[in-house]
Design a protein around this motif. Structure first.
Motif, mmCIF file in Angstrom:
data_model
loop_
_atom_site.group_PDB
_atom_site.id
_atom_site.type_symbol
_atom_site.label_atom_id
_atom_site.label_comp_id
_atom_site.label_asym_id
_atom_site.label_seq_id
_atom_site.Cartn_x
_atom_site.Cartn_y
_atom_site.Cartn_z
ATOM 1 N N PHE A 1 0.835 -1.206 0.000
ATOM 2 C CA PHE A 1 0.000 0.000 0.000
ATOM 3 C C PHE A 1 0.868 1.254 0.000
ATOM 4 C CE2 PHE A 1 -2.381 3.462 1.979
ATOM 5 C CZ PHE A 1 -3.458 3.513 1.117
ATOM 6 N N GLN A 2 1.909 1.204 0.816
ATOM 7 C CA GLN A 2 2.802 2.370 0.910
ATOM 8 C C GLN A 2 3.431 2.668 -0.458
ATOM 9 O OE1 GLN A 2 6.193 1.494 3.403
ATOM 10 N NE2 GLN A 2 7.286 3.144 2.339
ATOM 11 N N LYS A 3 3.780 1.598 -1.180
ATOM 12 C CA LYS A 3 4.450 1.790 -2.472
ATOM 13 C C LYS A 3 3.478 2.127 -3.600
ATOM 14 C CE LYS A 3 8.699 1.018 -1.323
ATOM 15 N NZ LYS A 3 9.697 2.100 -1.425
ATOM 16 N N THR A 4 2.213 1.663 -3.486
ATOM 17 C CA THR A 4 1.307 1.791 -4.649
ATOM 18 C C THR A 4 -0.030 2.454 -4.324
ATOM 19 O OG1 THR A 4 0.236 -0.337 -4.225
ATOM 20 C CG2 THR A 4 2.220 -0.380 -5.596
ATOM 21 N N GLU A 5 -0.350 2.592 -3.041
ATOM 22 C CA GLU A 5 -1.708 2.981 -2.616
ATOM 23 C C GLU A 5 -2.772 2.049 -3.191
ATOM 24 O OE1 GLU A 5 -2.682 7.147 -2.578
ATOM 25 O OE2 GLU A 5 -1.053 7.584 -1.171
ATOM 26 N N ARG A 6 -2.428 0.791 -3.311
ATOM 27 C CA ARG A 6 -3.428 -0.226 -3.668
ATOM 28 C C ARG A 6 -3.418 -1.296 -2.587
ATOM 29 N NH1 ARG A 6 -1.358 -0.771 -9.951
ATOM 30 N NH2 ARG A 6 -1.251 1.480 -10.214
ATOM 31 N N ARG A 7 -4.540 -1.967 -2.442
ATOM 32 C CA ARG A 7 -4.639 -3.011 -1.427
ATOM 33 C C ARG A 7 -5.044 -4.339 -2.060
ATOM 34 N NH1 ARG A 7 -3.687 -1.260 3.346
ATOM 35 N NH2 ARG A 7 -4.289 0.823 4.091
ATOM 36 N N PRO A 8 -4.099 -4.989 -2.726
ATOM 37 C CA PRO A 8 -4.446 -6.309 -3.273
ATOM 38 C C PRO A 8 -4.717 -7.277 -2.128
ATOM 39 C CG PRO A 8 -2.086 -5.990 -3.322
ATOM 40 C CD PRO A 8 -2.677 -4.671 -2.896
ATOM 41 N N MET A 9 -5.449 -8.322 -2.431
ATOM 42 C CA MET A 9 -5.639 -9.375 -1.443
ATOM 43 C C MET A 9 -4.307 -10.128 -1.332
ATOM 44 S SD MET A 9 -8.521 -12.301 -1.696
ATOM 45 C CE MET A 9 -9.984 -11.334 -1.434
#
Lengths: 572, 572
Positions: free
Chosen positions: B556-564
């Motif tokens: 999340f820190q690197k991409t601001e995405r939250r994959p499962m």
């Protein structure tokens, strides 16, 4: 004339053309960005984003493709960026684009400047913006271009049309516009000024097409105000009004009416509070002292009939204020019977179902719901057919180019010019994003070549790193989920050790599918061991393909679903 | 009176009530199914499905929850199923429900029977249906109930309203209906008949609410026909008309007009061809010999002005005929400049964006597009406010219960009865799915208890096995994808062997994210080895949780995405 000369002249001639290159906003609603290029000067009009389509899960925005500007550092020719107004479909891509094209000077009126700069502050890694302030009547010289800004009515103050003097002739860009004789907090359209703009002859008119499929004249904000007044006059409980946070004029109307009916106003939603802060600070939102509450929770200390709440989420967006109120998840506001809910916005295509759900929720909770389909409590900001005709008749352009809108809207606008204003087909320019439209003193034509105008998707911190493959995977995962099977294989014997692990999400509820899993494992073991115990060197890619196919077929046969099957084989 | 007696009497009294229990269709459009229960007799009206919402990826249909009928085998009391008409929102759940409730006798008019039986044939594991044919005027006795069927106009022939005589009084169920003085291929509304139905007094009127928010009177099919005639008269090239395959009357109009203008008709779409086959066989679709083509490819041998094509996909559905034609993927039909495309259907909320894309595609390919917003080429099948008022004034029911529609439509219908027809609030029944509405000789009230009326989702072969958890996983997978990391750990040393495997889908494009993957692997190795090399017995669940959290935060820190994030740890 010999051939070389001919070519030389042809080349020279093309170089003398003005090139109009839309990078966004044509064939879509939003993402407006347009280049005017003449020799070594490139002028940029707007830098907006648009919202993603339903087939793009997880995507935040779509921004314009600036490959053309990046090629050979062509952006070094950019002489400036002129902003028409402060809506995100015209400024939203600034934080993603501006510093990649050499931070060119930006020109905007005070409100657009304020909103753009406030937004930039939210991007911590971005350089601070420096925006040059212009106002109605400002004239600036940018390379070969001379730009004059003129006020146009829309749904936000400080909206500017552009008169652009170029070497091939004068261009008028309407910006988003409507003609309103009774606007909110600003002057009505100044037709004398428009006539003055047109006086020296308009070579090309670029005209907003968003309302080109709608007959007649757009509603005046005065009509909206009168209908909203009726709602305010009749409401006995609290009034909760949802609208776009970008509809500054609508927010002003609600504040004015709240004061008339002795209500204090609370705000819900990040963008709503942010826009209220900017517009108030810059003097665009007028209110008496004490009308606007600092925190919306303060309304809970007031009698219901002294409360108005303005909130985001009129489109039924999942995490917005109105949805939270409807589902009882908002921390300080929940519905009381007798509340009046006003949806003061149109419904963006694709959101109708969510809005219907919201309406139903509120009615179930015994609130009174007013919706734009029931009475005129929303007006779009866009000229409809009569207004467009009026604009054409004032400007009398030689060439007419519909901009801003879905392709059907651009088409309707072009046909309007042809069928109802006497334009010939060669005078109207029905273009698409990426087209290179050549404008000469007597011709307008679209190049066979075009520039890249792909969807550039923003997802979290990533810009353009989500492409077709990732999106297709997301769609597939959404449909039937995923099935990961992990087998540990003994390198020497080729046998699968223990029972393979299964991890599955979004496919079936595993606890209730024990038999299916048991059979799936058996299938996998058999498939692997058939390949590994043959005595030959094992081709693991081939084995994995076999597992994927056999298991996929098996699961489909048992469930008629096609989860993404990912086999993992670990040799020990 | 002592307490026991009181209770006894109360119990007796409640047993004497008629219970109306909607299992679907209230607060939603579609999935119509309603129970009437009196003592040991249960009558079922309709057995429909509805389409899923956008938040339900992969789901095929939603069907009614029949838990109440399954409890204590209560379905043994079912005396019969009466079908109002052959639309899937009234018959679509038959293959999923009928054989689970003891195959009760079904009663339907010939066309509804034909469509229901043809559909059942597509479910190979389902028993063959035996449907009892009824017609206008048929009277049947089912347990304590006596049902008389009467013809109502709608958008499909053989649509039946119901007069149901019960021990507490007569119930009239309107079915979906509209009043049409000039319908297609059938008689106009027989108002004398309706008055005769009302003659003995109507205790309860259950009334279609789908059009209750629309003012005035619905369009007559005659108006539609005249407008379509104009389009046919003016079309120089082929005519491609998209509509719902269930709009049998509209299909008839297109066939009739094709004959008038010397065009042959080809059909595209499974449901379209299936419905044409049934209606033709049963005599509900009238055509001259040779008008209807066996294969749509035959149109390619005809001059353009002798061709009409009827196809599915007017909602912009991804795999339907119209979309395939637009994208050039249809095997035998592609767009030619000058084709006329007619969208003869309303747009179902949620589909507006897809329909807009289709329109744009066709216009880009230089086809002429006609849409219901441009002229009246579609009429809904539902009574609007004036027609509902007329129905109420004919039936003069003691109690009025809105059925069929979103909650806002039911509400609008109830308010119409109250505000415009003089009904009192206690006479209108604003109910929801699962409510138990008690009807006595002089009262109508909703029980505090209700029966289960959940969404039962059909996904492939699974009925009801996809629930909240699976759907939430699908939504999450769609948003940011999945990240599986597989680490092989040496049991003795606690060290991770080699570099962990990563499988990721829908998150980032892996080939362009090598550095991110490298760092993610490092993070995972560190997290595992910190836990395993402490010398204590390893708690693998705890380790996995740590990996999931640390890796999730890192990504999340690197991409601001939250994959499962799914960690797999294999000990060797």
């Amino acid at each position: 004339m010999n051939k070389e000369n001919k070519n030389y002249n042809k080349k020279k001639k093309i170089d003398d053309n003005l090139k109009v290159i839309p990078l966004g906003g044509l064939g879509e609603v939003g993402r407006n960005m347009m280049l005017l290029e003449y020799k070594d000067s490139i002028l940029i009009i707007d830098m907006g984003f648009r919202m993603p389509e339903e087939t793009m899960p997880g995507i935040d925005y779509i921004i314009p493709d600036i490959s053309y500007l990046l090629e050979n550092k062509r952006y070094k020719n950019v002489v400036g960026v002129v902003i028409t107004h402060g809506h995100y479909d015209h400024i939203g891509a600034v934080p993603y684009v501006w510093n990649r094209i050499g931070n060119p000077p930006i020109y905007a009126a005070p409100l657009a400047k304020g909103i753009t700069m406030k937004r930039q502050d939210e991007f911590k890694d971005q350089p601070k913006l420096d925006i040059n302030e212009i106002k109605d009547g400002s004239k600036i010289k940018l390379g070969v271009f001379e730009v004059e800004f003129f006020r146009q009515n829309h749904s936000i103050p400080d909206n500017m049309g552009l008169l652009i003097k170029t070497p091939v002739g004068n261009i008028v860009h309407t910006s988003d516009f409507k003609f309103d004789d009774f606007p909110v907090n600003e002057q009505p359209t100044d037709f004398k000024k428009l006539e003055r703009i047109a006086k020296d002859g308009v070579h090309l008119l670029m005209c907003d097409s968003t309302g080109a499929e709608e007959p007649g004249h757009s509603l005046s904000e005065k009509d909206i105000y009168e209908n909203m007044d009726k709602i305010f006059a009749g409401a006995k409980g609290r009034i909760i009004m949802a609208t776009f946070s970008s509809l500054i004029n609508r927010i002003q109307q609600a504040v004015t009416l709240s004061e008339k009916y002795n209500r204090k106003v609370g705000f819900i939603g990040h963008s709503m509070r942010s826009n209220v802060e900017v517009t108030k600070k810059l003097g665009y939102l007028k209110s008496q002292k004490g009308t606007l509450l600092k925190k919306v929770a303060e309304v809970n200390n007031l009698p219901d009939n002294q409360v108005a709440i303005l909130c985001t989420g009129a489109q039924g967006e999942e995490n917005a204020g109105l949805m939270k109120i409807a589902t009882g998840e908002h921390q300080s506001i929940s519905i009381k019977p007798g509340d009046t809910i006003v949806f003061s916005s149109s419904v963006i295509p694709g959101n109708e179902r969510s809005v219907q759900m919201l309406k139903d929720d509120f009615i179930r909770q015994k609130a009174n719901v007013f919706h734009y389909k029931m009475m005129d409590i929303h007006a779009g900001g866009h000229a409809q057919r009569d207004e467009i005709k009026q604009m054409i008749s004032i400007m009398k352009p030689k060439f007419f180019m519909p901009v801003h809108g879905q392709y059907s809207m651009l088409f309707a606008n072009a046909r309007l010019a042809e069928d109802e204003c006497g334009y010939k087909e060669e005078q109207t320019i029905l273009a698409d994003n990426g087209n290179i439209i050549n404008i000469t003193k007597d011709k307008a034509f679209i190049d066979k070549k075009s520039v890249s105008a792909e969807y550039i998707m923003v997802d979290g911190l990533g810009i353009g790193d989500v492409g077709e493959v990732v999106l297709r995977d997301r769609q597939m995962l959404a449909k039937d989920g995923i099935f990961v099977i992990i087998a540990v294989v003994n390198r020497k014997t080729g046998k699968v050790q223990e029972s393979p692990d299964v991890i599955s999400r979004g496919f079936v509820y595993l606890k209730e599918s024990k038999d299916l899993l048991y059979q799936a494992r058996k299938k996998v073991i058999a498939t692997i061991e058939k390949s590994t115990t043959s005595g030959q060197v094992t081709n693991w890619t081939y084995v994995k393909d076999n597992v994927r196919n056999n298991l996929g077929d098996f699961l489909f046969q048992k469930t008629e679903r096609r989860p993404m099957v990912l086999p993992v084989i670990i040799e020990v």
